[in-house]
Design a protein around this motif. Structure first.
Motif, PDB file in Angstrom:
ATOM      1  N   MET A 212       0.843  -1.202   0.000  1.00  0.00           N
ATOM      2  CA  MET A 212       0.000   0.000   0.000  1.00  0.00           C
ATOM      3  C   MET A 212       0.880   1.256   0.000  1.00  0.00           C
ATOM      4  N   VAL A 389      -6.325   2.557  -0.891  1.00  0.00           N
ATOM      5  CA  VAL A 389      -5.212   2.249   0.016  1.00  0.00           C
ATOM      6  C   VAL A 389      -5.613   2.355   1.504  1.00  0.00           C
ATOM      7  N   PRO A 390      -6.179   3.490   1.976  1.00  0.00           N
ATOM      8  CA  PRO A 390      -6.554   3.527   3.400  1.00  0.00           C
ATOM      9  C   PRO A 390      -7.609   2.472   3.753  1.00  0.00           C
ATOM     10  N   SER A 391      -8.511   2.173   2.803  1.00  0.00           N
ATOM     11  CA  SER A 391      -9.547   1.165   3.079  1.00  0.00           C
ATOM     12  C   SER A 391      -8.912  -0.214   3.292  1.00  0.00           C
ATOM     13  N   VAL A 392      -7.902  -0.536   2.477  1.00  0.00           N
ATOM     14  CA  VAL A 392      -7.210  -1.818   2.635  1.00  0.00           C
ATOM     15  C   VAL A 392      -6.425  -1.843   3.950  1.00  0.00           C
ATOM     16  N   VAL A 393      -5.852  -0.699   4.334  1.00  0.00           N
ATOM     17  CA  VAL A 393      -5.092  -0.645   5.605  1.00  0.00           C
ATOM     18  C   VAL A 393      -6.019  -0.992   6.775  1.00  0.00           C
ATOM     19  N   VAL A 394      -7.246  -0.462   6.764  1.00  0.00           N
ATOM     20  CA  VAL A 394      -8.178  -0.767   7.868  1.00  0.00           C
ATOM     21  C   VAL A 394      -8.559  -2.251   7.837  1.00  0.00           C
ATOM     22  N   ALA A 395      -8.825  -2.799   6.633  1.00  0.00           N
ATOM     23  CA  ALA A 395      -9.178  -4.230   6.530  1.00  0.00           C
ATOM     24  C   ALA A 395      -8.025  -5.096   7.036  1.00  0.00           C
ATOM     25  N   SER A 397      -5.786  -4.207   9.209  1.00  0.00           N
ATOM     26  CA  SER A 397      -5.689  -4.036  10.663  1.00  0.00           C
ATOM     27  C   SER A 397      -6.678  -4.956  11.372  1.00  0.00           C
ATOM     28  N   ILE A 398      -7.869  -5.073  10.800  1.00  0.00           N
ATOM     29  CA  ILE A 398      -8.862  -5.977  11.413  1.00  0.00           C
ATOM     30  C   ILE A 398      -8.335  -7.414  11.334  1.00  0.00           C
TER      31      ILE A 398
ATOM     32  N   LEU B  74       1.221   8.257   4.961  1.00  0.00           N
ATOM     33  CA  LEU B  74       0.318   7.130   5.218  1.00  0.00           C
ATOM     34  C   LEU B  74       0.821   6.290   6.387  1.00  0.00           C
ATOM     35  N   PHE B  81      -3.538   5.525  13.665  1.00  0.00           N
ATOM     36  CA  PHE B  81      -4.749   4.700  13.731  1.00  0.00           C
ATOM     37  C   PHE B  81      -4.604   3.621  14.818  1.00  0.00           C
ATOM     38  N   PHE B  97      -9.328   7.909  10.941  1.00  0.00           N
ATOM     39  CA  PHE B  97      -8.203   7.527  10.067  1.00  0.00           C
ATOM     40  C   PHE B  97      -8.610   7.593   8.591  1.00  0.00           C
ATOM     41  N   LEU B  98      -9.753   6.995   8.271  1.00  0.00           N
ATOM     42  CA  LEU B  98     -10.174   6.969   6.863  1.00  0.00           C
ATOM     43  C   LEU B  98     -10.425   8.374   6.336  1.00  0.00           C
ATOM     44  N   TYR B 102      -8.124   9.949   3.427  1.00  0.00           N
ATOM     45  CA  TYR B 102      -8.715  10.291   2.132  1.00  0.00           C
ATOM     46  C   TYR B 102      -8.422  11.754   1.790  1.00  0.00           C
ATOM     47  N   LEU B 119     -17.893   3.041   4.938  1.00  0.00           N
ATOM     48  CA  LEU B 119     -16.963   1.903   5.041  1.00  0.00           C
ATOM     49  C   LEU B 119     -16.790   1.463   6.496  1.00  0.00           C
ATOM     50  N   TYR B 123     -17.602  -2.237   7.731  1.00  0.00           N
ATOM     51  CA  TYR B 123     -16.615  -3.074   8.436  1.00  0.00           C
ATOM     52  C   TYR B 123     -17.175  -3.534   9.786  1.00  0.00           C
ATOM     53  N   MET B 133     -16.619 -10.507  16.023  1.00  0.00           N
ATOM     54  CA  MET B 133     -15.303 -10.107  16.543  1.00  0.00           C
ATOM     55  C   MET B 133     -15.464  -8.999  17.573  1.00  0.00           C
TER      56      MET B 133
END
Lengths: 499, 135
Positions: A212, A389-395, A397-398, B74, B81, B97-98, B102, B119, B123, B133
């Protein structure tokens, strides 16, 4: 077996399809592949009938391997460790504007290898189980060494860096308590490190976060607009048919995946890398690997899916799980009163045969899903990078947090992300680090077990018949790697002269 | 300068390997034989990389890949985050963070807020509500 067709029912078929779709979904999420996805759906699986439950779990396992390849191809982020080999040529294919074909080959390669391994399971289970049983710690250690020799040929023009990166992965894997005395090594007093660096967060950091960070440096989309050919159903179907033109890669992947899957503890990652290496080293154009050669995508993907049938062999025939996911499956079987082992084939033959038929049908479903959904998956590459990119970073992290619910693991992910980013910028192959990281604990465990067996006599690694065969394969692999290295140097020199 | 840049990663990692050796030197040999063999090999390869770089002439060197401000930004945001996750929990941390990422990376603020909120909700619904979870 044909009389069993009358016993098939629509409900179980739906369960198989549901398993494959759920598996694809979890496989595509970074950090949720393999045994993690099986563990998540356990509460659902245990309330089903034994057949439905096994069909559901094996469907998830099969779909998960395929799903793990989707982000590997589209954005260069493997869904799980075994898909790291898929990135090597899958992502360059996307960058060359062949995402449609790559996804089609991914689906077809996965399904064909899955069908092959299930048939192999039905026919050869007892024989392969006996061969697999003759692999003790020395043989398994040599198999891991064979897997490690792949590092040299991952990037022949940069062999020192590839080997350094592989050794780094192995070294990182030695952090934590040792397998001999249980003494902590380099844990810096942190109890979270006693089991070593957590694998999933480390992998997510190395591959996902670093990728990313690399992608965000380029504006716009994953692939430039100019290079992209519009995806269509026809192109996807053509890609699927094309897959059979790469029959050699398909055969190598299917055979190596089935055989390695039958070895307890070897796993999909080693199978994928061995298949990649064998295909590359026997290819007439090895220099095109890593630049988007379809063979480099099909072989590891086929190996990963052939693992499913392969790992069923020791699980069902011997009661020894061939992988983490097979261990979860075995736990469910025992919970349902089924005893894995040779007796299972006598007592529950119909159940096993039905299970195989549903899995075969599931493989065809996977082809259909791949054909229909390829253009949908492809849309991921059309999302602007500042959003993606930020969306993938959060996924991710989960995914890292789900591993054991520790915030510490998120820190590990970010730290490894930085390390991976720096390594990528200086052209160290990350797949070599991951290979070292995956194989490190296995290598040390089998190494120590072998030496304990032989009273610390190192000759145990050269005197047993199977280890001798493995030595021949290792020498072959090293020699070919060196030849590739020399060829890469000659080509580079010729390019400079021409320039 | 190019040699120094190339030598930096092997040097830092070899210093880490040296620290590993220092911290584990009192352990029995069975506990350390495997890592020491690996680190010995790593040292040889690290030296080979540095020597090779010394011997490479300027014209043969590949250009350094471009690094813009976006990647460090980033990385800092991702670290932020993680810190926020500990302090205020997943939903507010992910939303902040998002949204911030962005906007910093060039998305229009209104679109950033809408996508970030959707989003984060998606999630949470998927992982906390459906999968169960503990986020």
């Amino acid at each position: 077996m044909l009389e069993l067709l009358g016993d098939l029912n629509f409900t179980t078929f739906t369960v198989a399809v549901a398993g494959i779709v759920v598996g694809m979904f979890f496989g595509a999420l970074p950090g949720f592949g393999g045994s993690a996805s099986l563990a998540i759906v356990l509460p659902i699986a245990i309330v089903m009938s034994p057949l439905n439950s096994m069909v559901f779990l094996l469907g998830i396992y099969t779909g998960g391997h395929y799903g793990g390849g989707i982000p590997a191809v589209l954005i260069g982020v493997p869904g799980d460790a075994s898909a790291a080999a898929t990135v090597l040529d899958g992502f360059p294919m996307t960058r060359n504007g062949q995402a449609s074909e790559a996804l089609a080959m991914l689906a077809m390669g996965s399904a064909v290898a899955g069908i092959f391994s299930i048939i192999a399971f039905l026919i050869f289970a007892p024989i392969l189980a006996r061969v697999a049983l003759s692999f003790g710690p020395p043989e398994l250690f040599m198999l891991v060494v064979l897997g490690l020799t792949i590092i040299g040929s991952i990037e022949p023009s940069n062999m020192f860096k590839a080997l350094f990166a592989g050794a780094l992965g192995l070294a990182i894997a030695t952090v934590g308590v040792d397998p001999y005395w249980g003494r902590p090594r380099m844990t810096m007093g942190l109890p979270q490190l006693y089991d070593g660096f957590p694998f999933i967060p480390s992998l997510l950091g190395l591959f996902c976060i670093s990728q990313m960070l690399v992608l965000i440096d380029q504006k716009g989309l994953v692939t430039s607009d100019k290079s992209v050919a519009k995806p269509s159903f026809a192109r996807t179907l053509r890609g699927m048919v094309d897959c059979f033109r790469h029959w050699r890669a398909l055969a190598i992947g299917s055979l190596s995946g089935t055989f390695i899957g039958a070895l307890p503890g070897a796993g999909a990652t080693i199978a994928a890398f061995i298949a990649y290496n064998l295909t590359k080293n026997t290819s007439p154009v090895p220099e095109t690997f890593g630049k988007g050669n379809p063979d480099g995508l099909i072989a590891p993907e086929a190996a990963q899916n052939a693992i499913v049938g392969g790992s069923m062999i020791p699980t069902f025939a011997l009661g020894i799980p061939g992988s983490g996911a097979a261990a979860v499956l075995m736990g469910v079987m025992m919970y349902m009163g089924l005893r894995p082992g040779p007796q299972l084939f006598l007592e529950q033959l119909t159940l096993i045969q039905l299970l195989c038929i549903y899995l075969l049908l599931g493989c065809f479903v996977m082809i259909a899903i791949g054909a229909v959904a390829a253009s949908t998956f492809y849309r991921v590459t059309r999302i602007p990078l500042p959003i993606l990119v930020p969306s993938v970073v959060v996924a991710a992290s989960i995914g890292a947090f789900s591993y054991r619910g520790e915030i510490f693991d998120l820190g590990v992910m970010v730290g490894f992300g930085l390390l991976g980013f720096l390594l990528q910028k200086r052209r160290y192959p990350l797949s070599a680090v991951v290979l070292g990281l995956v194989l490190g604990p296995m290598a040390e465990q089998y190494f120590i077990q072998s030496l304990q067996m032989s009273n610390w006599d190192f000759m145990i690694f050269v005197t047993r018949p199977i280890t001798m065969v493995l030595w021949v394969l290792i020498i072959f692999s090293v020699v070919v790697s060196v030849l590739l290295y020399r060829k890469a140097r000659r080509d580079a020199a010729a390019t400079r002269t021409a320039g | 300068m190019a040699v120094l840049r190339e030598a930096l990663i092997p040097l830092v990692l070899l210093i880490s390997a040296g620290t590993y050796w220092w911290m584990t030197r009192a352990l029995p040999s069975a506990s350390t034989v495997f890592p020491y063999v690996i680190m010995g090999f790593m040292t040889v390869m690290g030296v080979a990389i540095i020597v090779k770089e010394f011997l490479t002439s300027g014209s043969d060197r590949k250009d350094d890949p471009l690094v813009t401000w976006r990647a460090p930004a980033l990385l800092v945001l991702s670290a932020g985050f993680v810190a926020m996750f500990v302090q205020i929990g997943f939903v507010p941390a992910a939303l902040i963070f998002l949204c911030t990422s962005y906007i910093v990376l060039g998305t229009k603020p209104l679109l950033a807020v809408i996508v970030a909120a959707s989003l984060t909700g998606a999630y949470y619904l998927l992982f906390a509500v459906l999968i169960g979870m503990n986020l």
